[in-house]
Design a protein around this motif. Structure first.
Motif, mmCIF file in Angstrom:
data_model
loop_
_atom_site.group_PDB
_atom_site.id
_atom_site.type_symbol
_atom_site.label_atom_id
_atom_site.label_comp_id
_atom_site.label_asym_id
_atom_site.label_seq_id
_atom_site.Cartn_x
_atom_site.Cartn_y
_atom_site.Cartn_z
ATOM 1 N N VAL A 144 69.848 14.829 32.320
ATOM 2 C CA VAL A 144 70.037 16.110 31.623
ATOM 3 C C VAL A 144 70.483 17.186 32.617
ATOM 4 O O VAL A 144 71.433 17.940 32.361
ATOM 5 N N LEU A 145 69.809 17.241 33.773
ATOM 6 C CA LEU A 145 70.170 18.240 34.779
ATOM 7 C C LEU A 145 71.587 17.995 35.312
ATOM 8 O O LEU A 145 72.369 18.941 35.487
ATOM 9 N N ALA A 146 71.917 16.723 35.572
ATOM 10 C CA ALA A 146 73.244 16.409 36.115
ATOM 11 C C ALA A 146 74.342 16.799 35.127
ATOM 12 O O ALA A 146 75.353 17.403 35.514
ATOM 13 N N MET A 147 74.174 16.470 33.852
ATOM 14 C CA MET A 147 75.206 16.797 32.871
ATOM 15 C C MET A 147 75.326 18.308 32.682
ATOM 16 O O MET A 147 76.428 18.841 32.482
ATOM 17 N N ALA A 148 74.191 19.034 32.757
ATOM 18 C CA ALA A 148 74.255 20.502 32.651
ATOM 19 C C ALA A 148 75.014 21.093 33.833
ATOM 20 O O ALA A 148 75.859 21.996 33.667
ATOM 21 N N LEU A 149 74.741 20.584 35.032
ATOM 22 C CA LEU A 149 75.453 21.077 36.211
ATOM 23 C C LEU A 149 76.934 20.744 36.137
ATOM 24 O O LEU A 149 77.786 21.565 36.523
ATOM 25 N N LEU A 150 77.254 19.556 35.649
ATOM 26 C CA LEU A 150 78.664 19.190 35.506
ATOM 27 C C LEU A 150 79.361 20.121 34.515
ATOM 28 O O LEU A 150 80.509 20.533 34.722
ATOM 29 N N GLY A 151 78.666 20.462 33.410
ATOM 30 C CA GLY A 151 79.243 21.379 32.438
ATOM 31 C C GLY A 151 79.494 22.759 33.024
ATOM 32 O O GLY A 151 80.547 23.368 32.806
ATOM 33 N N LEU A 152 78.521 23.266 33.794
ATOM 34 C CA LEU A 152 78.693 24.575 34.421
ATOM 35 C C LEU A 152 79.845 24.559 35.412
ATOM 36 O O LEU A 152 80.652 25.498 35.481
ATOM 37 N N LEU A 153 79.936 23.477 36.198
ATOM 38 C CA LEU A 153 81.014 23.377 37.179
ATOM 39 C C LEU A 153 82.374 23.309 36.498
ATOM 40 O O LEU A 153 83.346 23.931 36.948
ATOM 41 N N ALA A 154 82.452 22.546 35.398
ATOM 42 C CA ALA A 154 83.735 22.364 34.713
ATOM 43 C C ALA A 154 84.202 23.635 34.021
ATOM 44 O O ALA A 154 85.406 23.860 33.870
#
Length: 884
Positions: free
Chosen positions: A854-864
């Motif tokens: 969950v944390l990894a996908m949230a960070l990926l979304g913020l980065l993208a």
């Protein structure tokens, strides 16, 4: 038009282009003149008649195209035009082209690498004649080991194989005239090369006629690689005598260059007759029917007409005969037939590669979804161009063909880059020695199959993401598009691009979940309780048989080595364990034990099958193993004293109910020896880090001598200094004794190797999934923001808050990210069985894994979405509206 006429017309088009064009012009001009004549006879003057005839005919170029198409060769010209136009359009969008090529290169390259490994380990047979009919018998529950006597019965009693050969491993000190060095080889039966149908490169092979009993065939066949590196391809070494463990052996031949033995990932240095292994190892195991140390695998070609199922039934029948005839020495275990090369590792390797192929396929699918979304956005961005082409008379079929040409060009470019990278990586893998000091390698070599797979993947990928805009083009209305312009609209329904993005995010979430599971599994493995402390411990491996010691001399020399190493400054404890220490090379051996009251000592009546280790006094202190009850072994526990043992907690509970009840109690070995339990130690790991608690017994090495042993030296000093001091001390005792020393931690690489490879592979795939997720979300968000800049400017001009504008610009992207991540997390939970192929005890339901995903996908979304968000917030409504 028949086929021959079709090909003649195509040939004429390319070989006589000018004549064909001239004939076509003359034909059209003749048609116009004939029609003008008719019109002139009807009353029109000549110039008006010719003008009217040209109008009635229409565009000459259109008729030329129709004629070319009727001749069957217009496709080539159209393809050339499409290719030139596609290259021009891709050059106009370099960022899109580079992103698409890199995306496909990663996906196709990863699939090519995984396929290359699968081809080398599973699909490609052994490099021997008639390998398609070669089978190996795998005996036992844990390994393929069996006794030499059982092999002889299987060879002589089976009715399914033309002949059966067998081999085992041989670790020797090989002295070619200089200092002896440790060499790794195969001890094989005399018919080994005959059964395989191999021919020597130089000299000859040994054969059954050379075997006349124990130690009767002191011959040596070198591998081509060993001959090349140690003898510089010198053919005069045939007939030369060398020393194997201080025993003379004559070099009689060299194996072919392409023959690397019958175990895929092990390349032996030499081949020796198995009947001479007693002479080399110092142990007489040829006649020990109950031994499980003499034969690793038997191999042979099936007779014509015999199926593998019939052969398996035949082998099982022989096993049943042996169990009935020798009930005390032979316990019928599972027997399977497998392709030689992987033997008992076959199932684990196949499951691992299958899991990797599935995940690599997901990478390719995610890449296609990513590029499909980008191509759909690109087609929408070129809607005015498409509309103008439609308005000018172009067919939708031609436009779609143009888009597919662009897609195939990108896929071929990505496939080429990915293939080049995969070939380089596979060549590095083929040279990689994963465990230093061992002859282990991965037999992966790029060949035509890998090139073909990459080409097919490239073409299929190009077709998959190239057809995404089909519906968009087929339903395009040129008039509406030109009138409406390029303003962006946001609807409530999911578009094709958004569906593809959700699919891509879901796949990437599965890959991230897999990498999290692997990292978590490796962490659990490395932090597990080993039952010993590998840190600050050095293992010194020696084989006294290499220096010519007899079985009676070995305990004396081993005691001298222990006492000598204890005098090294900084050394705290020194112990010894025969053969190999726990977890080293997965080389533990089991024995059958029986309750004291059991009189029928057949294997079926065994109460337990513990691992057995023969150790010295002070071994447990040197190993860092905790003594729970009773006493340690002492120097008085020699061959003249009663036979005693220290057992672990699992053995004590299994045999006697508790640790306290075990002390002073007895159990029996297969041969009837009664052993008294004098101490109990903590449980440990013996063969694998992932094994469940297993029983183990530790007896005195003075009562069971062996040539191979590991000295355990515990010290807080620098390992390199300790290694030099150890080598000096042992050299003082015997300068001709080869030895290897390494820290216990470093030697655990063998058992950690599967977990590390799984973590590395899944980590790379997870990283690639993350990259694809970032590019997909970024591409969709950036495109959406660029199309809605006018709307966002109006919102800000009307007083909209930055938070509201940001939500309007990115809200839909975050919803899609949440939907895709949730779907991927559910798929990851459902894919436990697939992940178990790669990672032992895969647990995606672990709260740490779930939270990490969950944390990894949230960070990926913020980065993208970071860059599109900044662009949305930097909109100046005055400048934007003035431009509009």
């Amino acid at each position: 038009m028949n086929l021959s006429a079709y090909f003649r017309s195509i040939a004429a088009k390319f070989l006589h282009r000018s004549e064909l064009a001239q004939d076509m012009d003359e034909e059209l001009q003749s048609h116009i003149l004939h029609r003008a004549d008719d019109l002139e006879r009807s009353g029109l003057n000549r110039s008006e008649a010719e003008r009217r005839a040209r109008i009635e005919l229409g565009g000459k170029e259109k008729f030329k195209d129709e004629c070319h198409e009727a001749l069957g060769a217009n496709f080539i010209d159209t393809l050339q035009l499409d290719l030139r136009f596609a290259l021009r359009m891709l050059r106009k969008s370099p960022s899109f082209t580079v992103l698409a090529v890199i995306t496909l290169a990663l996906a196709i390259g990863s699939n090519a690498v995984v396929f290359g490994v699968m081809d080398g380990l599973i699909l490609r047979p052994l490099n021997v004649p008639h390998s398609e009919n070669l089978w190996g018998t795998i005996y036992g529950e844990d390994t393929g080991f069996q006794s030499y006597r059982n092999y002889l019965d299987l060879r002589d009693r089976n009715q399914s194989f033309d002949a059966l050969a067998a081999f085992n491993f041989a670790f020797v000190g090989l002295d070619t005239g200089n200092n002896p060095t440790i060499a790794y080889g195969f001890a094989t039966t005399g018919n080994y090369f005959d059964v395989l149908g191999m021919q020597p490169y130089v000299g000859r092979f040994f054969n059954p006629a050379d075997e006349q009993g124990p130690n009767s065939a002191p011959y040596l066949v070198l591998s081509y690689a060993y001959w090349h590196t140690h003898f510089q391809d010198d053919r005069r070494m045939i007939g030369r005598v060398v020393q194997l463990n201080k025993h003379p052996f004559t070099i009689i031949g060299v194996a072919p260059r392409e023959f690397l033995g019958t175990l895929l990932f092990v390349s032996p240095d030499f081949f020796m007759p198995i009947v001479n292994q007693q002479q080399v190892d110092g142990e007489d195991l040829l006649n020990a029917r109950g031994s499980t140390k003499q034969i690793f695998e038997t191999i042979g070609h099936l007779k014509p007409g015999v199926t593998p199922a019939q052969a398996l039934a035949d082998v099982n029948a022989v096993g049943a005969y042996l169990a009935k005839t020798y009930p005390k020495e032979f316990g019928q275990k599972s027997v399977t037939l497998g392709r030689p090369g992987l033997t008992s590792f076959d199932t684990a390797v196949r499951e691992f590669i299958t899991g990797l192929m599935l995940l690599a396929g997901l990478i390719l699918l995610a890449a296609c979804a990513n590029l499909g979304g980008l191509f759909a956005a690109r087609a929408a961005d070129r809607s005015r161009e498409v509309a103008l082409r439609l308005a000018l008379g172009s067919s939708r079929k031609r436009i779609l063909r143009q888009l597919l040409t662009e897609a195939v060009l990108i896929s071929l470019a990505g496939g080429t880059v990915g293939l080049a990278g995969s070939v380089l990586l596979l060549r590095r893998i083929s040279l990689w020695q994963p465990i230093s000091g061992t002859p282990i390698h991965l037999p992966v070599t790029p060949d035509a199959k890998i090139y073909m797979v990459a080409l097919i993947l490239a073409l299929v990928s190009g077709f998959l993401f190239g057809i995404v805009p089909v519906r968009q083009v087929m339903r395009a209305n040129a008039y509406e598009i030109v009138k409406a312009g390029s303003s962006g609209r946001v609807g409530r329904r999911l578009t094709v691009r958004e569906v593809l993005l959700v699919v891509q995010i879901a796949i990437c979430a599965v890959l991230v979940t897999s990498s999290m599971v692997a990292l978590r599994g490796l962490g659990r493995s490395m932090n597990a309780s080993f039952g010993f402390e590998p840190r600050k411990a050095t293992l010194v491996s020696t084989n006294l048989a290499m220096a010519g010691y007899s079985m009676e001399q070995m305990p004396v020399m081993q005691k001298k080595m222990i006492q000598a190493l204890q005098t090294i400054p900084g050394v705290e404890h020194v112990g010894l364990v025969n053969n190999y220490a726990p977890l080293i090379y997965a080389a533990g051996s089991r024995v059958n034990v029986f309750k004291e009251e059991t009189s029928d000592l057949r294997p079926v009546n065994a109460a337990a099958e513990p691992y057995r280790y023969d150790v010295s006094p002070e071994y447990f202190q040197a190993a860092g193993t905790t003594l729970l009850a009773g006493r340690d072994l002492t120097w008085q526990d020699d061959k003249n004293a009663p036979v005693v043992a220290v057992v672990n907690r699992e053995f004590a509970i299994k045999m006697f109910g508790s640790v306290a009840n075990a002390l002073g109690r007895y159990y029996k070995l297969q041969e009837g020896t009664r052993m008294e339990v004098v101490g109990v130690v903590e449980d440990g790991k013996y063969m694998s880090l992932t094994e469940n608690p297993e029983p183990a017994i530790f007896s005195s090495f003075l009562q069971s001598p062996a040539s191979q042993s590991d000295l355990v030296v515990r010290s807080s000093r620098d390992p390199q200094q300790i290694a030099e001091a150890i080598r000096s001390k042992i050299h003082d005792l015997d300068s001709g004794l080869p030895l290897d020393s390494a820290t216990w931690d470093s030697l655990l690489e063998v058992v950690l190797f599967p977990a590390r490879i799984a973590t590395m592979a899944l980590g790379v795939l997870g990283m690639m999934g993350a990259i694809l997720s970032i590019t997909g979300v970024f591409g969709m968000t950036a495109y959406s923001v660029s199309k809605r800049l006018r709307e966002l400017g109006i919102r800000m001009a009307l007083g909209g808050q930055r938070k509201e504008v940001l939500l309007a610009a990115l809200g839909r992207a975050f919803k899609l990210l949440a939907i895709g991540s949730g779907a991927g997390l559910v798929l990851g939970l459902l894919a436990t069985k697939v992940l178990a192929f790669i990672v032992y005890q895969a647990t995606p339901r672990d709260p740490v894994v779930l939270g990490g995903v969950v944390l990894a996908m949230a960070l990926l979304g913020l980065l993208a979405t970071w860059i599109p968000a900044r662009r949305a917030l930097s909109v100046n409504p005055l400048i934007l509206l003035r431009e509009e």
